[in-house]
Motif scaffolding. Structure first.
Motif, PDB file in Angstrom:
ATOM      1  N   GLU A  13       0.841  -0.995   0.251  1.00 34.13           N
ATOM      2  CA  GLU A  13      -0.027  -0.037   0.003  1.00 34.13           C
ATOM      3  C   GLU A  13       0.828   1.319  -0.024  1.00 34.13           C
ATOM      4  O   GLU A  13       0.654   2.175  -0.689  1.00 34.13           O
ATOM      5  CB  GLU A  13      -1.007   0.112   1.235  1.00 34.13           C
ATOM      6  CG  GLU A  13      -2.054  -1.128   0.951  1.00 34.13           C
ATOM      7  CD  GLU A  13      -2.903  -1.273   2.579  1.00 34.13           C
ATOM      8  OE1 GLU A  13      -4.151  -1.187   2.354  1.00 34.13           O
ATOM      9  OE2 GLU A  13      -2.038  -1.597   3.517  1.00 34.13           O
ATOM     10  N   ILE A  14       2.174   1.028   0.717  1.00 35.10           N
ATOM     11  CA  ILE A  14       2.846   2.586   0.822  1.00 35.10           C
ATOM     12  C   ILE A  14       3.500   2.501  -0.633  1.00 35.10           C
ATOM     13  O   ILE A  14       3.559   3.544  -1.223  1.00 35.10           O
ATOM     14  CB  ILE A  14       4.047   2.120   1.692  1.00 35.10           C
ATOM     15  CG1 ILE A  14       3.227   2.062   3.297  1.00 35.10           C
ATOM     16  CG2 ILE A  14       5.070   3.392   1.735  1.00 35.10           C
ATOM     17  CD1 ILE A  14       4.228   1.731   4.126  1.00 35.10           C
ATOM     18  N   MET A  15       3.922   1.461  -1.117  1.00 40.71           N
ATOM     19  CA  MET A  15       4.760   1.571  -2.609  1.00 40.71           C
ATOM     20  C   MET A  15       3.572   2.256  -3.721  1.00 40.71           C
ATOM     21  O   MET A  15       3.789   2.906  -4.446  1.00 40.71           O
ATOM     22  CB  MET A  15       4.952   0.007  -3.026  1.00 40.71           C
ATOM     23  CG  MET A  15       6.301  -0.064  -2.105  1.00 40.71           C
ATOM     24  SD  MET A  15       6.667  -1.821  -2.138  1.00 40.71           S
ATOM     25  CE  MET A  15       7.194  -2.116  -4.162  1.00 40.71           C
ATOM     26  N   GLU A  16       2.266   1.852  -3.394  1.00 40.27           N
ATOM     27  CA  GLU A  16       1.316   1.977  -4.558  1.00 40.27           C
ATOM     28  C   GLU A  16       1.102   3.628  -4.239  1.00 40.27           C
ATOM     29  O   GLU A  16       0.891   4.474  -5.316  1.00 40.27           O
ATOM     30  CB  GLU A  16       0.002   1.360  -4.544  1.00 40.27           C
ATOM     31  CG  GLU A  16      -1.103   1.676  -5.486  1.00 40.27           C
ATOM     32  CD  GLU A  16      -2.268   1.032  -5.242  1.00 40.27           C
ATOM     33  OE1 GLU A  16      -3.224   1.352  -5.695  1.00 40.27           O
ATOM     34  OE2 GLU A  16      -2.258   0.014  -4.383  1.00 40.27           O
ATOM     35  N   THR A  17       0.629   4.009  -3.140  1.00 44.83           N
ATOM     36  CA  THR A  17       0.506   5.321  -2.671  1.00 44.83           C
ATOM     37  C   THR A  17       1.595   6.443  -2.898  1.00 44.83           C
ATOM     38  O   THR A  17       1.299   7.530  -3.426  1.00 44.83           O
ATOM     39  CB  THR A  17       0.185   5.467  -1.161  1.00 44.83           C
ATOM     40  OG1 THR A  17      -0.955   4.644  -0.868  1.00 44.83           O
ATOM     41  CG2 THR A  17      -0.274   6.801  -0.786  1.00 44.83           C
ATOM     42  N   PHE A  18       2.968   6.198  -2.710  1.00 38.98           N
ATOM     43  CA  PHE A  18       3.924   6.898  -2.780  1.00 38.98           C
ATOM     44  C   PHE A  18       4.732   6.755  -4.167  1.00 38.98           C
ATOM     45  O   PHE A  18       5.882   7.408  -4.367  1.00 38.98           O
ATOM     46  CB  PHE A  18       4.788   6.937  -1.669  1.00 38.98           C
ATOM     47  CG  PHE A  18       4.270   7.269  -0.373  1.00 38.98           C
ATOM     48  CD1 PHE A  18       4.098   8.616  -0.043  1.00 38.98           C
ATOM     49  CD2 PHE A  18       3.306   6.635   0.475  1.00 38.98           C
ATOM     50  CE1 PHE A  18       3.729   9.286   0.958  1.00 38.98           C
ATOM     51  CE2 PHE A  18       2.860   7.159   1.533  1.00 38.98           C
ATOM     52  CZ  PHE A  18       2.804   8.510   1.711  1.00 38.98           C
ATOM     53  N   GLY A  19       4.275   5.740  -4.999  1.00 41.35           N
ATOM     54  CA  GLY A  19       5.089   5.680  -6.375  1.00 41.35           C
ATOM     55  C   GLY A  19       6.357   5.055  -6.116  1.00 41.35           C
ATOM     56  O   GLY A  19       7.412   5.537  -6.857  1.00 41.35           O
TER      57      GLY A  19
END
Length: 255
Positions: A13-19
């Motif tokens: 989720e962090i990777m998706e949110t922050f690119g």
């Protein structure tokens, strides 16, 4: 100020949110405290070492900012927050505001409402979480401190601003929240000086957070479980009891 926060979403989720293409390991944390590691996201070419990614990278830093000019950290105060209104002028934060702005992922933060000392009431802890989505981005600053012995430590601070009216009922300060559409502008330290991003360091909208009263377990760093965020009923304050005991008075105040 912001003295405790949490980050409990998954790495994906962090990777998706922050690119992000990858992420430093960071397990769910329900009670992140000063001097502990915090996860930051910065531009890969913004002076944050060790990156071979094209756009953004994550970096674990110590929560407690150390300017590069400090000679002995033991004699320097622990800077966990930086006031956004003055950070660009302060010697401690000036360089980082210009060259090392980051995003700090968070699932929310804790704050304490502290009544007047003569009221007889105890401080009340609140878990303040986003109303929409699972994660927000605090505006932050990082600095790599080099000790005299050649060792280095990456350190960071959370930027704060005046609180909106919802949070202001609890505390007069809150973290700066950077919206997803502004991530790139905030992280672009090559072309955007502090004056170009000053408009991003403002109180968040009234619909961004909700405040939930919780127990004082969060006061102890050793308490790290999900139960820290369990809602609790507010006890009547000393100056409220007489009013609430009157017949027909059934209305309770959140704060």
């Amino acid at each position: 100020m912001c003295g405790r926060f949490a980050l409990t979403v998954t790495p994906e989720e962090i990777m998706e949110t922050f690119g992000l293409h990858e992420i430093d390991g960071f397990p769910p944390r329900f009670n992140i405290a000063p001097t502990q590691p915090i996860l930051t996201v910065g531009a890969a070419d913004a002076g944050i070492p060790g990156s071979n990614l094209p756009d953004r990278r994550s970096l674990l830093v110590r929560w407690g900012f150390l300017p590069g000019w400090v000679k002995d950290p033991a004699d320097f105060p622990l800077l966990i927050n930086a006031r956004s209104e003055t950070a660009a002028e302060k010697a401690s934060f000036r360089g980082a505001m210009r060259h090392r702005r980051v995003l700090i992922p968070a699932s929310g933060f804790y704050e304490w409402h502290r009544p007047a000392k003569d009221s007889g009431a105890k401080p009340q802890a609140y878990w303040i979480r986003p109303l929409k989505g699972k994660v927000v981005a605090f505006g932050g600053l990082v600095e790599t401190f080099a000790a005299a012995d050649g060792s280095e430590i990456d350190t960071g601070a959370i930027l704060t601003t005046s609180a909106n009216s919802r949070i202001g009922a609890i505390h007069n300060r809150m973290p700066v929240v950077i919206q997803p559409e502004d991530f790139s502008r905030w992280l672009d330290c090559k072309t955007n000086e502090p004056r170009h991003v000053a408009d991003l360091m403002r109180p968040s909208g009234e619909d961004v957070f909700e405040a939930i009263p919780v127990s004082d377990k969060v006061n102890k760093v050793a308490n790290t479980g999900a139960d820290l965020q369990t809602p609790m009923a507010l006890a009547p304050q000393p100056d409220e009891r007489k009013t609430q005991d009157k017949p027909g008075n059934t209305q309770l105040s959140l704060f």
